[in-house]
Scaffold this motif. Structure first.
Motif, short mmCIF file in Angstrom:
data_model
loop_
_atom_site.label_atom_id
_atom_site.label_comp_id
_atom_site.label_asym_id
_atom_site.label_seq_id
_atom_site.Cartn_x
_atom_site.Cartn_y
_atom_site.Cartn_z
N GLY A 77 -46.92 29.84 -40.48
CA GLY A 77 -45.63 30.11 -39.85
C GLY A 77 -45.65 30.11 -38.34
O GLY A 77 -44.64 30.42 -37.70
N ILE A 78 -46.78 29.77 -37.73
CA ILE A 78 -46.88 29.77 -36.27
C ILE A 78 -46.36 28.45 -35.71
O ILE A 78 -46.70 27.37 -36.19
CB ILE A 78 -48.33 30.02 -35.81
N VAL A 79 -45.53 28.54 -34.67
CA VAL A 79 -45.06 27.37 -33.94
C VAL A 79 -45.48 27.52 -32.47
O VAL A 79 -45.78 28.62 -32.01
CB VAL A 79 -43.53 27.20 -34.04
N TYR A 80 -45.49 26.38 -31.76
CA TYR A 80 -45.95 26.37 -30.36
C TYR A 80 -44.78 26.15 -29.41
O TYR A 80 -43.81 25.46 -29.74
CB TYR A 80 -46.99 25.28 -30.16
N SER A 81 -44.91 26.74 -28.22
CA SER A 81 -43.89 26.61 -27.19
C SER A 81 -44.56 26.18 -25.88
O SER A 81 -45.71 26.53 -25.62
CB SER A 81 -43.19 27.95 -26.98
N PRO A 82 -43.83 25.45 -25.02
CA PRO A 82 -44.36 25.15 -23.69
C PRO A 82 -44.42 26.38 -22.80
O PRO A 82 -45.12 26.39 -21.77
CB PRO A 82 -43.37 24.11 -23.13
N ILE A 83 -43.70 27.44 -23.20
CA ILE A 83 -43.78 28.72 -22.47
C ILE A 83 -45.14 29.35 -22.73
O ILE A 83 -45.69 29.27 -23.82
CB ILE A 83 -42.64 29.67 -22.94
N LYS A 84 -45.69 30.03 -21.72
CA LYS A 84 -47.02 30.61 -21.83
C LYS A 84 -47.07 31.77 -22.83
O LYS A 84 -46.08 32.49 -23.02
CB LYS A 84 -47.50 31.12 -20.46
#
Length: 322
Positions: A77-84
């Motif tokens: 369920g983990i997604v990635y963001s360009p935010i740190k």
């Protein structure tokens, strides 16, 4: 199928570990965040767990994912963001109690959107665990409410730890409003004594617990009061169990370990119908207290969570010393 799926923040806790030659603090990067802490603790006890959340595409994000995976937590369920990735700097006083400063303006954990939530991970779980930090900002607030509404539709047990962090809210009034919105969904709630007073405007544990339990139609309410022990409020009223006396080194993650211990016992003993006798409730509190005490004697949140064998040995040793 998982036993517990948690939705919310996962972040890096920078905790002090002595000083360098110039007298400046040495900080150690420990994976943390309440939902992640709870899942790791449950996984260490042998439960099946799944995490839903958002991290940055950076070194710290990768560290968090690998830590969860190494501890047996599923990360589908983990997604990635360009935010740190969100960072928290922990200050620990001479009694082991901690306070936080957050670098989250914004942080990746806030970026979880409703479209990011894999509802099948909730459908396949017995319990959905949430906190209030995902309610501080959009889009994670909308994602949290989507997950909660879906869990209710699917007749899942919902567990809530408000985990009040005043610095993360625009105001305490907003914090209270959003935590109360979560409480209407909850079956199981864990609060600290300070959080209970914040939500009920009383420092009397019995009065506050009764008020919260009745107002939000809870099934089970737990109140932790640090090294004094913990309370449970259910159908038969208030129950208290004192904590084991230990020398606290770092209280980061103690409440999360307590909650994990409680959820573990409820799952293991098949008590999610909440038909629980007082004697059994005291045993559940005793185990939760032991989990919190164990973590208090170690540094960090996630790194301090015990295996079932470790906590059983800890309980035996502390019983002998009483």
């Amino acid at each position: 199928m998982s036993d517990v799926t948690a939705l919310g923040e996962i972040l890096i806790d920078f905790t002090p570990q002595g000083e360098n030659e110039q007298g400046f603090p040495i900080l150690v990067a420990n994976p943390g965040g309440a939902p992640g802490n709870v899942l790791v603790a449950l996984s260490c006890l042998g439960m099946r767990t799944e995490f839903i959340g958002c991290i940055g595409k950076d070194y710290f994000g990768e560290l968090l994912v690998s830590t969860l995976q190494n501890k047996g937590v599923q990360t589908n369920g983990i997604v990635y963001s360009p935010i740190k990735t969100t960072l928290a700097f922990v200050h620990i006083d001479h009694q082991g109690d901690r306070s936080f400063n957050f670098y989250r303006q914004p942080g990746a954990d806030m970026m979880l959107s409703k479209d990011d939530v894999d509802l099948s991970l909730i459908a396949d779980a017995k319990i959905l665990q949430v906190g209030s930090i995902s309610m501080t900002n959009e889009p994670s607030r909308e994602a949290t409410l989507l997950a909660l509404n879906y869990a209710k539709e699917q007749n899942k047990i919902i567990s809530l730890d408000p985990n009040l962090r005043p610095l993360l809210w625009q105001s305490l009034e907003e914090a209270k409003e959003q935590i109360e919105a979560l409480l209407y969904f909850a079956d199981i709630v864990k609060v600290s004594g300070e959080e209970l007073a914040f939500l009920t405007n009383t420092t009397d544990i019995f009065s506050g617990a009764k008020q919260l339990y009745k107002k939000f139609h809870l099934r089970l309410l737990f109140v932790t009061v640090g090294d004094k022990g913990s309370y449970a409020y259910g159908e038969d009223g208030l129950v208290f169990v004192p904590a084991a006396a230990v020398k606290a080194i770092d209280t980061t993650g103690c409440g999360d370990a307590f909650l994990a211990g409680v959820l573990y016992k409820l799952l293991k003993r098949d008590l999610l119908d909440f038909n629980i006798k007082e004697a059994i409730l005291k045993q559940i509190l005793d185990f939760g207290n032991a989990m919190g005490a164990y973590v208090a004697t170690n540094k960090g949140g996630i790194p301090a969570m015990p295996t079932l064998h470790q906590i059983e040995d800890f309980i035996v040793v502390n019983k002998k010393e009483e």
